[in-house]
Design an enzyme around this catalytic site. Structure first.
Site, PDB file in Angstrom:
ATOM      1  N   SER A   1      -2.674   1.156  -1.340  1.00 30.20           N
ATOM      2  CA  SER A   1      -3.723   0.370  -0.689  1.00 30.20           C
ATOM      3  C   SER A   1      -4.122   1.083   0.601  1.00 30.20           C
ATOM      4  O   SER A   1      -3.261   1.523   1.375  1.00 30.20           O
ATOM      5  CB  SER A   1      -3.230  -1.037  -0.390  1.00 30.20           C
ATOM      6  OG  SER A   1      -4.290  -1.817   0.128  1.00 30.20           O
ATOM      7  N   GLU A   2      -5.427   1.190   0.837  1.00 34.42           N
ATOM      8  CA  GLU A   2      -5.946   1.969   1.961  1.00 34.42           C
ATOM      9  C   GLU A   2      -5.342   1.562   3.302  1.00 34.42           C
ATOM     10  O   GLU A   2      -5.279   2.364   4.230  1.00 34.42           O
ATOM     11  CB  GLU A   2      -7.475   1.824   2.090  1.00 34.42           C
ATOM     12  CG  GLU A   2      -8.266   2.317   0.919  1.00 34.42           C
ATOM     13  CD  GLU A   2      -8.595   1.187  -0.025  1.00 34.42           C
ATOM     14  OE1 GLU A   2      -7.654   0.679  -0.681  1.00 34.42           O
ATOM     15  OE2 GLU A   2      -9.763   0.813  -0.103  1.00 34.42           O
ATOM     16  N   ASN A   3      -4.975   0.296   3.425  1.00 30.67           N
ATOM     17  CA  ASN A   3      -4.495  -0.176   4.725  1.00 30.67           C
ATOM     18  C   ASN A   3      -3.032   0.164   4.979  1.00 30.67           C
ATOM     19  O   ASN A   3      -2.435  -0.380   5.898  1.00 30.67           O
ATOM     20  CB  ASN A   3      -4.738  -1.680   4.880  1.00 30.67           C
ATOM     21  CG  ASN A   3      -4.085  -2.506   3.798  1.00 30.67           C
ATOM     22  OD1 ASN A   3      -4.083  -2.113   2.635  1.00 30.67           O
ATOM     23  ND2 ASN A   3      -3.527  -3.644   4.154  1.00 30.67           N
TER      24      ASN A   3
ATOM     25  N   SER B   1      -2.615   7.168   5.414  1.00 31.43           N
ATOM     26  CA  SER B   1      -3.140   6.585   4.189  1.00 31.43           C
ATOM     27  C   SER B   1      -4.365   7.353   3.688  1.00 31.43           C
ATOM     28  O   SER B   1      -4.500   7.639   2.491  1.00 31.43           O
ATOM     29  CB  SER B   1      -3.508   5.121   4.437  1.00 31.43           C
ATOM     30  OG  SER B   1      -3.859   4.486   3.236  1.00 31.43           O
TER      31      SER B   1
END
Lengths: 237, 228, 237, 228
Positions: free
Chosen positions: D45-47, D87
């Site tokens: 997940s990008e976060n 990320s």
């Protein structure tokens, strides 16, 4: 089930080919992949382009690889340690090409490669002989030098804990170049002090997520390194 | 004249509590031991340490805990470890308050030469340029003159530069000199020396500060005047 | 003795001036400095240039700041969340300038500022309308866009643990933009869940070393955030 | 025709064990539940999460654990958390193996448009461009045609591009189509459909693969043929 563990460092270096670019982690002894480098000496690949902070010391690991005449080019920041006789001899005979890079620029170029960037401008070195011939640009009133990313075919590092997924942690000053190098090579191998189960490392404490690592090898540290001090030493077999 | 420890002592006075400091090899390395107890300063090492403490007792070295000079070190409570990109972000990003470096030559405009000695066979730069370009306040410590008696503070450096116009303050065994936009300003002289004696060993013209004074240095850190 | 603790968020935001550039950490709720942002609303500084991933939600924190008419410009990647009515209204009336940046470019620009770099080339966005007017360059056969560093006068973040030296750790997905933002502003304040003694955080587990942080404020999370879920919630007063 | 879950199911077959995968919002979000037990895939997940697991039971959400779509999630053993620069280094640096995204339009050359809808008031790009430019294999999931019946696979995108020439494979409710240097290749059709029926709803000419076949999809994931 994902299983990135290998039994031996010999197996881990078996894919290294003549002419390969190889990043070797560590700064001084902490984080130095001594067992992998010795395996690489055994393996025999030659004409290597090595990327490392220094040029090795004594007659083990990288100094040994140099002594064996297997290194064609060295990219580093500090090959001038008095203990680097193996490099100095070959360099002065013109047998090894040297690319000298300021230490901060070196690690940032490695990070840039791992991060998929096309290069960056840094103030470091502007107006000095290490920036000779390089593109420069005034940015916010200050001269900057353009630096390109630096990637490799292989990266070898030493870590503290690892799991079958390739997640790694480092003790103390072991992080150094190992964190960026794990991101910047096509094939990444870590030798580790402890193999822990998946989930054995707190997700908030993973220093190198497994996505960056292809293989881990659980083995005692290189004997020269492990013998250096007696206490507080997780690398003793 | 000051001993090497005397130079380190004088620098230690100028490092304020709460500052983040990177120490080079040589004289700068002596500074940590000069701090009065309770004066909290965080020492940074390029290889990924903030909060270095004194050297460990023999037999208590940790194989994974060395400084940028490859010496075994310790850490104090509140220390942190990090990777090289983070460490050099601290340096290049201007987060380190002071860097104390040795020097081969310093020019009147603050140019620093300390990475490449004449006649050396293998050049090595390490983190010297990153520090010289990145840290807010570059302090130089050195003997005032070379072994042959020639000045090391020059109108122009003759050795390859580490960084141009980076030095802010020069601490030698003879004097404390500030690099200012108006040139070099002599702020303090070592005990027993006069501004004229310092000027005689310095190539550029020194402006003697109106409040130029003799350094306050404990007796044990003074040295016999050198041959130079 | 170094002591970076402050008693209140009001004190921590007191230096914010009209026209200041302010980075607000967090992605969604994790890491969002809700108490500091509410203190900033109380404080009254206006014409702010806010840097944040989104444009806030609901009527608290950043959305509240927008609603109060205090934001002149927003640099972000995703202001189009359906809950961002405060921003949408003012943006459509032309009252807020929007600089839209891909999320990876946004965090990398912030990191570049903190790392003292003069900018970088990234492939992201090349050939799209978000690269319109920007310098481009072919590097290794691929088009790249030049992006400049992004710094701020102030950065506000929420962290998990902190000490008097400014060392911080984050729980889970709290790291997000907070790590780079702490490096990229002149004045950095973290509100924290737990204040621990110096040395209370393992040096290997510090996410933001204290060198990057000016002040920490120990306080319960913003009531709206703290009330969102009941379990596993360290932010409850 | 496939249901939304049917499209997700078909994608799940193409994600090999051990791969690192980023899932977009919408249909891609359904893929995690389609994996057979024991097939180990790491979801990013990008976060700042690698190793996302299923959604938490109600009441067990953790306030600090959300995905890029702002939904509460869980993590599996071996997960890791990291900051945004790390990320997006995973994304832009080519470390993520697959990204499955929704699309508004895909062109015959692999151009993707999925970030800016016509007539929207506030534009938002999030991490869409980073993913489309950075991930090795971009898979697109979408309904084959728009609500008005017009094709979404076009000779040229008319909406603003997310990234040029990035899409590798298109999964729709009607077909599985590969983007190749020689154009679009129809590999599979949904149960009950013919290549001709797929071509009729597709603007660019499709090359029908020699081994083009009907998808193997469980009955429960099939849908009545839409109005389009």
């Amino acid at each position: 089930m994902i299983d990135k563990t290998l039994k031996t460092c010999a197996e881990a270096v078996s894919r290294v080919f003549d002419g390969a670019t190889v990043m070797l982690g560590g700064f001084g002894d902490p984080g130095l992949p001594g067992v992998l480098i010795e395996a690489l000496r055994e393996h025999g690949a030659k004409d290597l382009w090595v990327i490392h902070n220094g040029a090795g010391q004594g007659d083990y690991a990288l100094a040994g690889l140099m002594d064996d005449g297997r290194v064609r080019k060295l990219t580093c920041s500090f090959p001038s340690h008095p203990g680097n006789k193996a490099f100095a001899n070959r360099y002065m005979r013109g047998e090894i090409e040297l690319e000298l890079v300021p230490q901060g620029t070196l690690c940032e170029r490695i990070r840039a490669a791992g991060a998929g960037l096309g290069g960056f401008f840094t103030p470091t070195g502007a107006g000095t002989e290490l920036a000779a011939g390089k593109e420069t640009r005034m940015i916010n009133g200050r001269e900057h030098v353009f630096e390109m990313p630096l990637s490799a075919d292989f990266a070898f590092v030493r870590a503290y804990q690892g799991d079958r997924l390739g997640n790694l942690t480092y003790r103390m000053a072991m992080l150094n170049f190992n964190v960026p190098m794990c991101t910047a090579a096509k094939h990444v191998v870590a030798e580790i002090d402890e193999l822990v189960p998946a989930g054995g490392i707190d997700p908030q404490q993973v220093h190198t997520p497994g996505i960056f690592v292809d293989h881990v090898v659980h083995c005692a540290r290189h004997p020269v390194l492990a013998s250096k001090v007696n206490l507080q030493n997780p690398g003793r077999a | 004249m000051l001993s090497r420890h005397g130079i380190a002592y004088r620098v230690s006075i100028d490092l304020p509590e709460g500052s983040y400091v990177n120490l080079g090899i040589g004289i700068p390395n002596l500074i940590g031991d000069m701090l009065p107890p309770g004066k909290e300063i965080f020492f940074h090492s390029e290889n990924g340490i903030l909060g270095m403490g004194p050297a460990p007792p023999a037999g208590q070295e940790d194989i994974d805990l060395i400084n940028a000079g490859k010496q075994y070190v310790t850490v104090i409570p509140g220390a942190s470890f990090f990777d090289h990109p983070t460490s050099f972000s601290m340096i290049r990003g201007g987060h380190i308050d002071f860097c104390v470096l040795g020097a081969l030559q310093v020019a009147a405009n603050g140019d620093l030469a300390n990475w490449r000695t004449p006649g050396e066979k293998v050049p090595g730069v390490g983190g010297a340029m990153d520090l010289a370009f990145g840290v807010k306040n570059i302090f130089v410590t050195m003997t005032h003159v070379a072994k042959d008696g020639s000045p090391k503070i020059l109108n122009n450096c003759t050795l390859p530069l580490t960084a141009p116009r980076c030095v802010r303050r020069i601490f030698t065994d003879m004097a404390l000199i500030d690099v200012t936009p108006d040139g070099l300003v002599l702020r303090e002289v070592a005990p027993g020396l006069t501004p004229e004696q310092v000027q005689a060993k310095t190539e550029p013209r020194l402006t003697v500060a109106a409040d130029c004074r003799e350094m306050t240095i404990p007796e044990k850190y003074r040295a016999a005047r050198g041959a130079g």
